[in-house]
Design an enzyme around this catalytic site. Structure first.
Site, short mmCIF file in Angstrom:
data_model
loop_
_atom_site.label_atom_id
_atom_site.label_comp_id
_atom_site.label_asym_id
_atom_site.label_seq_id
_atom_site.Cartn_x
_atom_site.Cartn_y
_atom_site.Cartn_z
N SER A 1 0.80 -1.23 0.00
CA SER A 1 0.00 0.00 0.00
C SER A 1 0.82 1.27 0.00
O SER A 1 0.33 2.32 -0.40
CB SER A 1 -0.95 0.00 1.19
OG SER A 1 -0.22 -0.16 2.39
N HIS B 1 -5.50 -3.68 -2.22
CA HIS B 1 -5.29 -2.67 -3.26
C HIS B 1 -5.34 -3.26 -4.67
O HIS B 1 -5.18 -2.53 -5.65
CB HIS B 1 -3.97 -1.93 -3.04
CG HIS B 1 -4.06 -0.95 -1.93
ND1 HIS B 1 -4.60 0.31 -2.10
CD2 HIS B 1 -3.73 -1.05 -0.63
CE1 HIS B 1 -4.57 0.95 -0.95
NE2 HIS B 1 -4.05 0.14 -0.03
N LYS C 1 -12.21 0.03 -1.09
CA LYS C 1 -11.33 0.85 -1.93
C LYS C 1 -11.93 0.93 -3.34
O LYS C 1 -12.86 1.68 -3.56
CB LYS C 1 -9.92 0.29 -1.89
CG LYS C 1 -9.36 0.26 -0.46
CD LYS C 1 -7.94 -0.22 -0.38
CE LYS C 1 -7.49 -0.52 1.04
NZ LYS C 1 -7.42 0.64 1.93
C1 LIG Z 1 -2.84 -3.65 2.18
C2 LIG Z 1 -4.09 -3.36 2.93
N1 LIG Z 1 -4.76 -4.37 3.51
C3 LIG Z 1 -5.90 -4.16 4.18
C4 LIG Z 1 -6.42 -2.90 4.32
C5 LIG Z 1 -7.67 -2.70 5.12
O1 LIG Z 1 -8.78 -2.54 4.29
P1 LIG Z 1 -10.07 -1.77 4.81
O2 LIG Z 1 -9.84 -0.31 4.58
O3 LIG Z 1 -11.18 -2.37 4.00
O4 LIG Z 1 -10.20 -2.07 6.27
C6 LIG Z 1 -5.78 -1.82 3.74
C7 LIG Z 1 -6.38 -0.46 3.83
O5 LIG Z 1 -5.97 0.42 4.46
C8 LIG Z 1 -4.59 -2.04 3.03
O6 LIG Z 1 -3.91 -1.03 2.49
#
Ligand SMILES: Cc1ncc(COP(=O)(O)O)c(C=O)c1O
Length: 395
Positions: A184, A212, A243
Site C-alpha cells: 500500500s 489494493h 477501496k
Molecule cells: C494492504 C491493505 N490491507 C488491508 C487494508 C484494510 O482494508 P479496509 O480499509 O477495508 O479495512 C488496507 C487499507 O488500508 C490495506 O492497504
C-alpha cells in the site's frame, strides 16, 4: 477535595513531540463527495489521496441500489452475523463474490482490516509460525500477534530469505506464508508465483491480502491471484470492498471448509455487527459494474501510466511502483509534510506519509490516480508538483 491528576497526560506529551518534529496532522475534512476533483477544508482540489480507484463511491448504479436497499430493508442489520444479523442480502453478496473470485466460498467482514486480522488470528495458534513480508499491512501484523504464533519476518520481497525461514522449520510445522498482493505504500506487487512455489514445496498455507488489487488487477479486477494466473494455489485470499469497490467491507475467499471455520471462529464475525443492507447492496452493484463496464478499469490504467510518466519526467523518485499507487519519495518526514502542504495550497491533495507508517528515511507524498480523473486534472497536478518540488529543492 483532591484535584485529580489527568492519568492521560503522557498522551499530550507525545502529541507535543509530534508537533516539534513537524509530524502532527490535522485531519483533512471532505466537504463534498469522495471524487477525483472535490473540496477538502473548504478548498477545491484535485484529489490524489483516496483509494476510490474506479470512482465507484459516486457511481449511479451503486447509489441507486443502496437507496433501494435502505428503503426496503432499513438502515441497520441490528445484530452480529451469528445471532440475528445475517440478512439474505449478505448471503447474496458472499455468493456473488465467490463466483467472481472463482473460489468455493466467501465470507464478508466489516472491513479489510478485520478480514485480515480476524482470519490470521483464528486459523493459527501459538504452536504455529507466520512467515510475513516486512511491509505487510498492519492488519496482518496485528492478526499475527493476536494469534500468538511465532512471527518470522522476511525482508521486502526477499524470496530467498523466505525460503531459508521455511527450510529451517521442523517438518510437520504448521505455517502460514503471507504477502500483500499490492503493497500500500510503495505500490509494488508481491512475488506471488515464487511464493506459491515455496508454499507448495514446504507445505505452508498461502495467503494474499489483495486490498489494493481488488477491482484493479486481474480480469475485471479479480485481483493479483488472477493477474498472475495463481488460481487454486492461494489458500486464503483477502479482498476489500472499501477501496476500488467504493463502499465498505472486506472478504475472505477460499475453500468451503475455510469459510465455515471463519463463520465459527473469526472474532470480528462473531462479535461485531454486520453491514447495513445499503452497504451489501452497493457492493453487489459494484460487482455488476466490474463485469459490465471494464472500460472503467482501462481508464484507471491509462491515467496511471500518464501520471507516473509525468512524475518521472519531472525528476521525482517514484520508487518501484507497478500500480496506481505512486509514491513521491523525499526521505525526510517533515519535508514530506511540507511538500504535501504546498501542494494543497496550490490545489492538489496528496497526503504526506512518514514514520511509523513508512521507514524514517523513506517519507513520501503518496499519490493515487483514479479512473475518473480527467487529463486536465492530472496535467494540473503535475504542474503543481513540478513547482512545489523545485521550490523545495526536491527536483
Ligand atoms: C494492504 C491493505 N490491507 C488491508 C487494508 C484494510 O482494508 P479496509 O480499509 O477495508 O479495512 C488496507 C487499507 O488500508 C490495506 O492497504
Amino acid at each position: 477535595m483532591t484535584t485529580r491528576v489527568d492519568p492521560l497526560q503522557y498522551l499530550a506529551a507525545d502529541l507535543d513531540a509530534l508537533r516539534e518534529q513537524g509530524l502532527y496532522r490535522q485531519l483533512r475534512v471532505l466537504d463534498d463527495e469522495q471524487k477525483a476533483h472535490t473540496r477538502f477544508d473548504g478548498r477545491s482540489v484535485v484529489n490524489l489521496s483516496s483509494n476510490n480507484y474506479l470512482g465507484l463511491t459516486t457511481h449511479p448504479k451503486l447509489r441507486q441500489r443502496a437507496i433501494e436497499a435502505t428503503e426496503q430493508l432499513g438502515v441497520g442489520s441490528g445484530s452480529v452475523r451469528t445471532i440475528a444479523g445475517t440478512m439474505a442480502i449478505h448471503l447474496e453478496l458472499e455468493r456473488r463474490l465467490a463466483e467472481f473470485k472463482q473460489t468455493e466460498a466467501v465470507v464478508v467482514f466489516q472491513s479489510g482490516f478485520t478480514a485480515n486480522a480476524g482470519t490470521v488470528a483464528s486459523i493459527l495458534s501459538k504452536e504455529d509460525v507466520v512467515i510475513s513480508d516486512e511491509l505487510n499491512h498492519a492488519s496482518i501484523i496485528d492478526g499475527s500477534r493476536l494469534s500468538r504464533a511465532t512471527i518470522k519476518v522476511f525482508p521486502h520481497k526477499d524470496v530467498d530469505a523466505a525460503r531459508r525461514i521455511l527450510r529451517d522449520l521442523p517438518a510437520g510445522q504448521r505455517k502460514l506464508l503471507i504477502t500483500d498482493g499490492v503493497f500500500s505504500m510503495d505500490g509494488d506487487l508481491g512475488p506471488l508465483p515464487v511464493l506459491c512455489d515455496l508454499a507448495e514445496e514446504y507445505g505452508a498455507i498461502m495467503m494474499v491480502d489483495d486490498a489494493h488489487a481488488s477491482g484493479v488487477f486481474g480480469r475485471n479486477g479479480r485481483g493479483t491471484v488472477d493477474h498472475f494466473g495463481m488460481h487454486g494455489r492461494v489458500d486464503v485470499q483477502v479482498g476489500t470492498l472499501s477501496k476500488a469497490v467504493g463502499a465498505l467491507g472486506g472478504y475472505v475467499a477460499g475453500s468451503r471448509a475455510l469459510i465455515e471455520f471463519l463463520y465459527h471462529r473469526a472474532r470480528p464475525f462473531l462479535f461485531s455487527t454486520s453491514h447495513p443492507p445499503a452497504v451489501a447492496a452497493a457492493c453487489l452493484a459494484a460487482i455488476d459494474v466490474l463485469l459490465e463496464e471494464p472500460e472503467i478499469i482501462n481508464r484507471l490504467w491509462k491515467n496511471t501510466r500518464f501520471f507516473k510518466k509525468g512524475l518521472v519526467d519531472l525528476g521525482f523518485d517514484t520508487g518501484i511502483s507497478e500500480s496506481p499507487i505512486t509514491p513521491v519519495i523525499v526521505g525526510d518526514g517533515a519535508l514530506a509534510m511540507t511538500l504535501s502542504d504546498r501542494l494543497f495550497a496550490d490545489g492538489v491533495f496528496a497526503q504526506g506519509i512518514a514514520f511509523p507508517t513508512v521507514a524514517r528515511d523513506r517519507a513520501r507524498v503518496r499519490t493515487i490516480v483514479t479512473a475518473t480523473h480527467t487529463r486536465e486534472d492530472l496535467q494540473f497536478a503535475l504542474d503543481v508538483f513540478g513547482r512545489a518540488g523545485r521550490s523545495l529543492g526536491i527536483i
